[in-house]
Write a protein that holds these residues in place. Structure first.
Motif, PDB file in Angstrom:
ATOM      1  N   GLU A  15      34.824  30.589  34.938  1.00 17.36           N
ATOM      2  CA  GLU A  15      33.136  31.259  34.752  1.00 17.36           C
ATOM      3  C   GLU A  15      32.480  30.527  33.716  1.00 17.36           C
ATOM      4  N   CYS A  47      31.281  29.528  39.054  1.00 16.97           N
ATOM      5  CA  CYS A  47      32.739  30.118  39.188  1.00 16.97           C
ATOM      6  C   CYS A  47      33.047  28.634  39.975  1.00 16.97           C
ATOM      7  N   TRP A  61      32.282  37.819  43.285  1.00 15.12           N
ATOM      8  CA  TRP A  61      32.162  38.750  41.727  1.00 15.12           C
ATOM      9  C   TRP A  61      32.560  40.053  41.109  1.00 15.12           C
ATOM     10  N   ARG A  67      32.007  43.394  37.964  1.00 14.31           N
ATOM     11  CA  ARG A  67      31.244  43.367  36.364  1.00 14.31           C
ATOM     12  C   ARG A  67      32.181  44.058  36.292  1.00 14.31           C
ATOM     13  N   ARG A 102      35.921  48.466  36.759  1.00 12.33           N
ATOM     14  CA  ARG A 102      35.866  46.883  37.048  1.00 12.33           C
ATOM     15  C   ARG A 102      34.729  47.339  38.777  1.00 12.33           C
ATOM     16  N   TYR A 129      33.504  38.458  36.395  1.00  9.26           N
ATOM     17  CA  TYR A 129      34.372  38.054  36.832  1.00  9.26           C
ATOM     18  C   TYR A 129      34.515  38.064  38.413  1.00  9.26           C
ATOM     19  N   CYS A 130      34.805  36.514  38.280  1.00  6.36           N
ATOM     20  CA  CYS A 130      34.792  35.598  39.716  1.00  6.36           C
ATOM     21  C   CYS A 130      36.091  35.744  39.789  1.00  6.36           C
ATOM     22  N   TRP A 144      41.974  35.983  39.738  1.00  9.27           N
ATOM     23  CA  TRP A 144      40.605  36.204  38.609  1.00  9.27           C
ATOM     24  C   TRP A 144      40.233  35.336  37.938  1.00  9.27           C
ATOM     25  N   GLN A 179      38.588  34.402  34.148  1.00 10.28           N
ATOM     26  CA  GLN A 179      38.631  35.310  32.455  1.00 10.28           C
ATOM     27  C   GLN A 179      37.470  36.157  31.963  1.00 10.28           C
ATOM     28  N   GLY A 180      36.920  35.644  32.508  1.00 16.94           N
ATOM     29  CA  GLY A 180      35.484  36.799  32.812  1.00 16.94           C
ATOM     30  C   GLY A 180      34.588  35.517  31.742  1.00 16.94           C
TER      31      GLY A 180
END
Length: 120
Positions: free
Chosen positions: A6, A22, A34, A36, A43, A93-94, A110, A112-113
């Motif tokens: 991302e 991403c 996505w 969050r 999440r 997060y993707c 995932w 890494q954010g």
């Protein structure tokens, strides 16, 4: 190795806009999107896109304020967020998986954010 990377997070004022990207490496995914996670919260799903036909799905909390788009050739997706609110502050997060509709088939990868902070 399959990776999701991302970019684009940062600090923005309430009412502003932000675009996250991403990029996927490795095999192409059927669905990307996505999630969050705000401080102290679980999440949550934000939205995703069918990488084949471009159909998008959004959580009610962001519907009308967020747009997900894709660049299939680059295996990249984008999240454009408008009218940002302080409650949108979160790590974004993707995610990627085999099923598009709200990731009903689960998430297999995932990122890494990236942190998005919305100031009031």
């Amino acid at each position: 190795q399959e990776q999701l990377v991302e970019s684009g997070g940062g600090l923005v004022q309430a009412g502003g806009s932000l675009r996250l990207s991403c990029a996927a490496s490795g095999r192409p995914w059927y669905a990307m999107g996505w999630f969050r996670q705000a401080p102290g919260k679980e999440r949550e799903f934000v939205g995703n896109i069918n990488m084949i036909d471009g159909t998008t799905y959004y959580a009610d909390s962001v519907k009308g304020r967020c747009t997900i788009s894709r660049d299939t050739a680059k295996k990249t997706i984008f999240l454009l967020m408008n009218g940002l609110k302080p409650e949108d502050t979160a790590v974004y997060y993707c995610a990627a998986g085999p099923s598009a509709k709200y990731f009903s088939g689960g998430v297999d990868a995932w990122g890494q954010g990236t942190l998005v902070t919305v100031s009031s």
